[in-house]
Design an enzyme around this catalytic site. Structure first.
Site, short mmCIF file in Angstrom:
data_model
loop_
_atom_site.label_atom_id
_atom_site.label_comp_id
_atom_site.label_asym_id
_atom_site.label_seq_id
_atom_site.Cartn_x
_atom_site.Cartn_y
_atom_site.Cartn_z
N VAL A 16 3.51 0.95 2.64
CA VAL A 16 3.15 0.02 3.78
C VAL A 16 3.57 -1.36 3.11
O VAL A 16 3.36 -1.59 1.81
CB VAL A 16 1.50 -0.14 4.00
CG1 VAL A 16 1.60 -1.47 4.85
CG2 VAL A 16 1.08 0.94 4.57
N ASP A 24 -9.81 9.89 12.16
CA ASP A 24 -9.79 9.77 10.78
C ASP A 24 -10.36 8.39 10.59
O ASP A 24 -9.90 7.36 9.62
CB ASP A 24 -8.21 9.97 10.35
CG ASP A 24 -7.99 9.85 8.60
OD1 ASP A 24 -9.02 10.02 7.88
OD2 ASP A 24 -7.04 9.54 8.31
N LYS A 30 4.77 -0.37 8.25
CA LYS A 30 4.56 1.00 7.42
C LYS A 30 5.90 2.13 7.55
O LYS A 30 6.54 2.20 8.67
CB LYS A 30 3.60 1.95 8.38
CG LYS A 30 2.76 2.96 7.99
CD LYS A 30 1.50 3.06 8.86
CE LYS A 30 1.03 4.54 8.38
NZ LYS A 30 -0.34 4.80 9.40
N GLY A 39 0.81 -1.21 0.07
CA GLY A 39 0.20 -0.18 0.06
C GLY A 39 0.75 1.14 -0.02
O GLY A 39 1.98 1.28 0.25
N LYS A 40 0.19 2.30 -0.29
CA LYS A 40 0.97 3.71 -0.35
C LYS A 40 0.00 4.68 0.31
O LYS A 40 -1.47 4.55 0.04
CB LYS A 40 1.34 3.95 -1.97
CG LYS A 40 2.66 3.54 -2.06
CD LYS A 40 2.96 4.33 -3.61
CE LYS A 40 4.48 4.15 -3.86
NZ LYS A 40 5.13 3.41 -4.67
N ARG A 60 -0.24 9.05 2.22
CA ARG A 60 0.31 10.05 2.09
C ARG A 60 1.42 10.27 3.05
O ARG A 60 2.31 11.04 2.90
CB ARG A 60 -0.84 11.21 2.81
CG ARG A 60 -1.26 10.92 4.16
CD ARG A 60 -2.18 12.00 4.71
NE ARG A 60 -3.29 11.35 5.34
CZ ARG A 60 -3.21 11.18 6.55
NH1 ARG A 60 -2.31 11.40 7.35
NH2 ARG A 60 -4.25 10.33 7.04
N PHE A 61 1.71 9.37 3.74
CA PHE A 61 2.94 9.38 4.86
C PHE A 61 3.86 8.54 4.18
O PHE A 61 5.01 8.79 4.71
CB PHE A 61 2.48 8.54 6.16
CG PHE A 61 1.85 7.43 5.72
CD1 PHE A 61 2.41 6.27 5.54
CD2 PHE A 61 0.22 7.36 5.79
CE1 PHE A 61 1.69 4.99 5.22
CE2 PHE A 61 -0.34 6.10 5.42
CZ PHE A 61 0.58 4.85 5.21
#
Ligand code: NAG
Length: 509
Positions: free
Chosen positions: A225, A339, A238, A218-219, A221-222
């Protein structure tokens, strides 16, 4: 003079022995006997393969003495086991390795037990004794220095080695972690016996540095993963970009809140910051769930009524635990997520949820009735923002406001789940909330018009009324979506309602 000489030699030997035990180079003998303050049954003593510990603490002005056995496997890290550390002004702790050596009464901070076997007063010490007294500590200091330098170099070498090859190097971690221990064992040990907030930092670092990354999953904003391997098991890693150091720190901090662990909150394993000279790699290691996020899951599969109730009830349980404040020394502060959305909830193998991504969460300090960081007005994902967040009327001084905003988002997540519920052969395609009312990646202004001005909410279809489970879900959603935050349900209320529903529908959790 002869006996003085013997004494000096003995004292030196004792110092050396204690030192060796201290740095874990020789195994302390089996069945060490210690005094034990809470072992009425066995005559106030216990046996261990590790160390005896005595500690004196001041709790509410009262002096409390505790004497216990510490098993060998708990003596990590070596040299400075976490169980043997004193805390300045509060706790004076002493670990030792001979029979009944914890019989001492610690009172004075840094108090050294009296040397019972030394005859005479300090004034009558012979020259050999004096030499021993002076040379002993110097010798210990030098040895520690040498060992320190050696360990440091060894560590550097291994570290560089791993950086180059990026493979698991099993030669290093045996010092700290028993080889046959799985992560679950380790975390279980520490969360039941320790502070309840996770592994000690030292162990976290060791775990993080022996993970082999496998594939990117996964990708955000931070950063990214990854799926990684640690001792044959999968973990999720992460990786934050170095710009995001504050997010990394904050998320690690929240996950290590005392007593946060819960089956419906993503299990945190370790945080680590590796500095490779040019940049810092920031890692957050957690349990890995192969189904991925609820968003992915609902995109791929429809769910049965039972599946829907399981997802909804477990998400409510996780959120209720997060929100709940537990009082007492082993308590936990109330936490609001800020969030919550289907992409931040993971689906476990057994079809229940684990709430993840706590990077924007805030904690409530109930004693001072303050929030632990200055919350900025509008964080989170615009699509899931509650009306009071969109129009900035939220009362940020009041912690409960943040909980109410979470509940609104939970209602939207429930709507996403319920649409995918396969009842009587009908189910709808997956959609994000407000898919029909705002464009993709909506602005705050676009969301505000729909949610605050037009007071629109996702559509609850009429046919849901014909199925008890969907009817209940629809009702909960509406009560999560009130414009007035205070009127919304609480996570605990939702959990109770869904528990009843799960009994009614005979769902096995
Ligand atoms: C520790 O145990 C020994 C042996 O049972 C006993 O003689 C001694 O009094 C104990 N010390 C304390 C402080 O309880």
């Amino acid at each position: 003079m002869r006996s003085d000489g013997n004494l000096a030699v003995m004292s030196l030997r004792r110092t050396a022995l204690a030192l060796l035990v201290l740095i874990g180079l020789i195994a302390p003998g089996d069945a060490l006997k210690c005094n034990c303050t809470n072992c009425e049954k066995s005559g106030y003593e216990c046996e261990t393969d590790g160390a005896c510990m005595a500690s004196t603490s001041y709790i509410k002005g009262q002096e409390q003495h505790v004497r216990i056995c510490i098993p060998r496997e708990s003596l990590i890290p070596p040299g400075q086991p976490i169980y043997c550390l004193s805390a300045e002004g509060v706790l004076n702790t002493h670990c030792c390795y001979t029979d009944y050596c914890n019989s001492v009464d610690l009172q004075v901070p840094n108090g050294v037990p009296k040397h019972e076997s030394w005859p005479g007063t300090p004034g009558s010490w012979g020259p050999v004794e004096l030499v021993a007294v002076i040379a002993g500590p110097v010798f210990v200091f030098c040895l520690l220095l040498i060992v320190g330098v050696f360990l440091f170099q060894h560590h550097q070498r291994n570290y560089n080695h791993r950086q180059r090859l990026d493979v698991e190097d099993p030669s290093c971690d045996h010092l700290y972690l028993a080889k046959d221990k799985t992560l679950q064992d380790l975390i279980f040990d520490l969360s039941t016996s320790g502070s309840g907030s996770g592994l000690p930092l030292f162990v976290q670092r060791t775990v993080a540095r022996t993970i082999v990354l496998q594939e990117i999953i996964g990708k955000g904003r931070f950063g990214e993963v990854w799926r990684g391997k640690w001792r044959g098991g999968d973990v999720a890693v992460k990786i934050f970009s170095s710009r995001e150091e504050r997010s990394w720190f904050r998320e690690a901090e929240i996950y290590q809140t005392i007593m946060l662990r819960h089956e419906n909150i993503l299990g945190f394993i370790a945080a680590d910051n590796k500095d490779n000279g040019t940049w810092t790699q920031l890692w957050l290691v957690s349990d890995y769930h192969e189904h991925g996020s609820l968003f992915d899951y609902l995109n791929h599969y429809s769910v049965t009524i039972e599946g829907m109730i399981k997802l909804a009830l477990s998400a409510a349980s996780g959120l209720a635990h997060l929100h709940m404040e537990i009082l007492g020394t082993q308590g936990k502060p109330g936490i609001a997520h800020r969030d919550l959305k289907s992409k931040n909830i993971l689906v476990k193998k057994n079809g229940t949820c684990a709430i993840a991504d706590l990077g924007l969460a805030v904690r409530h300090e109930s004693i001072t009735d303050t929030i632990d960081i200055a919350p900025n007005q509008r964080v989170g994902t615009k699509r899931y923002m509650a009306p009071e967040v969109l129009d900035e009327t939220i009362n940020m001084k009041h912690f409960d406001s943040f909980k109410c905003a979470d509940i609104y988002a939970l209602g939207l997540v429930y709507w996403e789940i319920a649409r995918r519920c396969n009842a009587g052969g009908i189910h709808e395609e997956y959609q994000l909330p407000y898919y029909d009312l705002v464009p993709s990646d909506p602005s705050i202004e676009e969301m505000r018009k729909v949610v605050c001005d037009q007071r629109l909410r996702p559509n609850v279809p009429n046919w849901w009324q014909s199925y008890e489970a969907l009817r209940v879900m629809g009702k909960i959603m509406r009560e999560c979506w009130y414009a007035n935050g205070a009127a919304r349900l609480t996570a605990l209320r939702i959990k109770k309602t869904l528990s009843q529903l799960s009994v009614q529908e005979d769902v096995k959790m």
